[in-house]
Design a protein around this motif. Sequence first.
Motif, PDB file in Angstrom:
ATOM      1  N   ILE A 165      58.751  45.673  68.528  1.00 28.83           N
ATOM      2  CA  ILE A 165      58.948  46.519  69.710  1.00 28.83           C
ATOM      3  C   ILE A 165      57.934  47.665  69.715  1.00 28.83           C
ATOM      4  O   ILE A 165      57.375  47.994  70.756  1.00 28.83           O
ATOM      5  CB  ILE A 165      60.405  47.040  69.750  1.00 28.83           C
ATOM      6  CG1 ILE A 165      61.353  45.908  70.073  1.00 28.83           C
ATOM      7  CG2 ILE A 165      60.559  48.156  70.779  1.00 28.83           C
ATOM      8  CD1 ILE A 165      62.810  46.258  69.962  1.00 28.83           C
ATOM      9  N   ALA A 166      57.667  48.257  68.559  1.00 27.45           N
ATOM     10  CA  ALA A 166      56.682  49.332  68.469  1.00 27.45           C
ATOM     11  C   ALA A 166      55.299  48.802  68.826  1.00 27.45           C
ATOM     12  O   ALA A 166      54.515  49.485  69.498  1.00 27.45           O
ATOM     13  CB  ALA A 166      56.688  49.935  67.058  1.00 27.45           C
ATOM     14  N   GLY A 167      54.986  47.583  68.391  1.00 36.38           N
ATOM     15  CA  GLY A 167      53.688  46.975  68.733  1.00 36.38           C
ATOM     16  C   GLY A 167      53.541  46.736  70.225  1.00 36.38           C
ATOM     17  O   GLY A 167      52.467  46.963  70.802  1.00 36.38           O
ATOM     18  N   LEU A 168      54.616  46.273  70.859  1.00 39.77           N
ATOM     19  CA  LEU A 168      54.576  46.044  72.302  1.00 39.77           C
ATOM     20  C   LEU A 168      54.439  47.351  73.071  1.00 39.77           C
ATOM     21  O   LEU A 168      53.719  47.435  74.061  1.00 39.77           O
ATOM     22  CB  LEU A 168      55.841  45.297  72.759  1.00 39.77           C
ATOM     23  CG  LEU A 168      55.930  43.829  72.362  1.00 39.77           C
ATOM     24  CD1 LEU A 168      57.302  43.268  72.743  1.00 39.77           C
ATOM     25  CD2 LEU A 168      54.835  43.013  73.026  1.00 39.77           C
ATOM     26  N   LEU A 169      55.119  48.370  72.630  1.00 41.96           N
ATOM     27  CA  LEU A 169      55.040  49.658  73.302  1.00 41.96           C
ATOM     28  C   LEU A 169      53.673  50.323  73.097  1.00 41.96           C
ATOM     29  O   LEU A 169      53.202  51.063  73.946  1.00 41.96           O
ATOM     30  CB  LEU A 169      56.143  50.594  72.806  1.00 41.96           C
ATOM     31  CG  LEU A 169      57.576  50.237  73.217  1.00 41.96           C
ATOM     32  CD1 LEU A 169      58.569  51.175  72.571  1.00 41.96           C
ATOM     33  CD2 LEU A 169      57.726  50.256  74.731  1.00 41.96           C
ATOM     34  N   LYS A 170      53.028  50.021  71.982  1.00 43.15           N
ATOM     35  CA  LYS A 170      51.727  50.599  71.669  1.00 43.15           C
ATOM     36  C   LYS A 170      50.643  50.008  72.597  1.00 43.15           C
ATOM     37  O   LYS A 170      49.681  50.689  72.951  1.00 43.15           O
ATOM     38  CB  LYS A 170      51.386  50.301  70.208  1.00 43.15           C
ATOM     39  CG  LYS A 170      50.315  51.145  69.635  1.00 43.15           C
ATOM     40  CD  LYS A 170      50.161  50.739  68.169  1.00 43.15           C
ATOM     41  CE  LYS A 170      49.533  51.845  67.404  1.00 43.15           C
ATOM     42  NZ  LYS A 170      49.313  51.462  66.026  1.00 43.15           N
ATOM     43  N   ARG A 171      50.799  48.757  72.988  1.00 44.93           N
ATOM     44  CA  ARG A 171      49.806  48.088  73.833  1.00 44.93           C
ATOM     45  C   ARG A 171      49.786  48.650  75.242  1.00 44.93           C
ATOM     46  O   ARG A 171      48.795  48.544  75.933  1.00 44.93           O
ATOM     47  CB  ARG A 171      50.096  46.588  73.904  1.00 44.93           C
ATOM     48  CG  ARG A 171      49.777  45.895  72.631  1.00 44.93           C
ATOM     49  CD  ARG A 171      49.977  44.416  72.793  1.00 44.93           C
ATOM     50  NE  ARG A 171      49.741  43.727  71.535  1.00 44.93           N
ATOM     51  CZ  ARG A 171      49.841  42.451  71.382  1.00 44.93           C
ATOM     52  NH1 ARG A 171      50.162  41.675  72.402  1.00 44.93           N
ATOM     53  NH2 ARG A 171      49.608  41.900  70.223  1.00 44.93           N
ATOM     54  N   ARG A 172      50.858  49.202  75.712  1.00 42.35           N
ATOM     55  CA  ARG A 172      50.939  49.714  77.084  1.00 42.35           C
ATOM     56  C   ARG A 172      50.195  50.960  77.221  1.00 42.35           C
ATOM     57  O   ARG A 172      49.682  51.776  76.987  1.00 42.35           O
ATOM     58  CB  ARG A 172      52.385  49.987  77.465  1.00 42.35           C
ATOM     59  CG  ARG A 172      53.105  48.701  77.686  1.00 42.35           C
ATOM     60  CD  ARG A 172      54.477  48.992  78.193  1.00 42.35           C
ATOM     61  NE  ARG A 172      55.105  47.732  78.550  1.00 42.35           N
ATOM     62  CZ  ARG A 172      56.241  47.637  79.120  1.00 42.35           C
ATOM     63  NH1 ARG A 172      56.918  48.733  79.435  1.00 42.35           N
ATOM     64  NH2 ARG A 172      56.759  46.497  79.408  1.00 42.35           N
TER      65      ARG A 172
END
Length: 111
Positions: A104-111
């Motif tokens: 989830i942290a990785g997905l939020l970092k991409r935005r």
Amino acid sequence: MTEYTTIKVPRKLKRSIDLVRAEIVREGKIDDQIMEYLKMDVCPFCNTKLQDVETVKIKYAKLKECPNCGFTKPVITTETSIKVEDLFVAFGAGLLVGLGIFLIAGLLKRR
């Protein structure tokens, strides 16, 4: 206005509670010697060794009773049995939660 409450206690402990309450009324407080006896494995009133009561089952507690006068007290037990399988389940659950947070942290970092 005074408010009153009721306290539910097992019928087996009622007499013991009354004995300790009578001691408080008589002395105005619980005597230090009685407090020590309540921590020990002997009856505070007749010095007899307390025996386990098998008829009443309480989760995480057991009852000890004096064979002479009937004084009964609960003893809290913290005995646990941990199996190896439980450790693996806990480790696996922790690993899955950690990976989920990481993703989830990785997905939020991409935005």
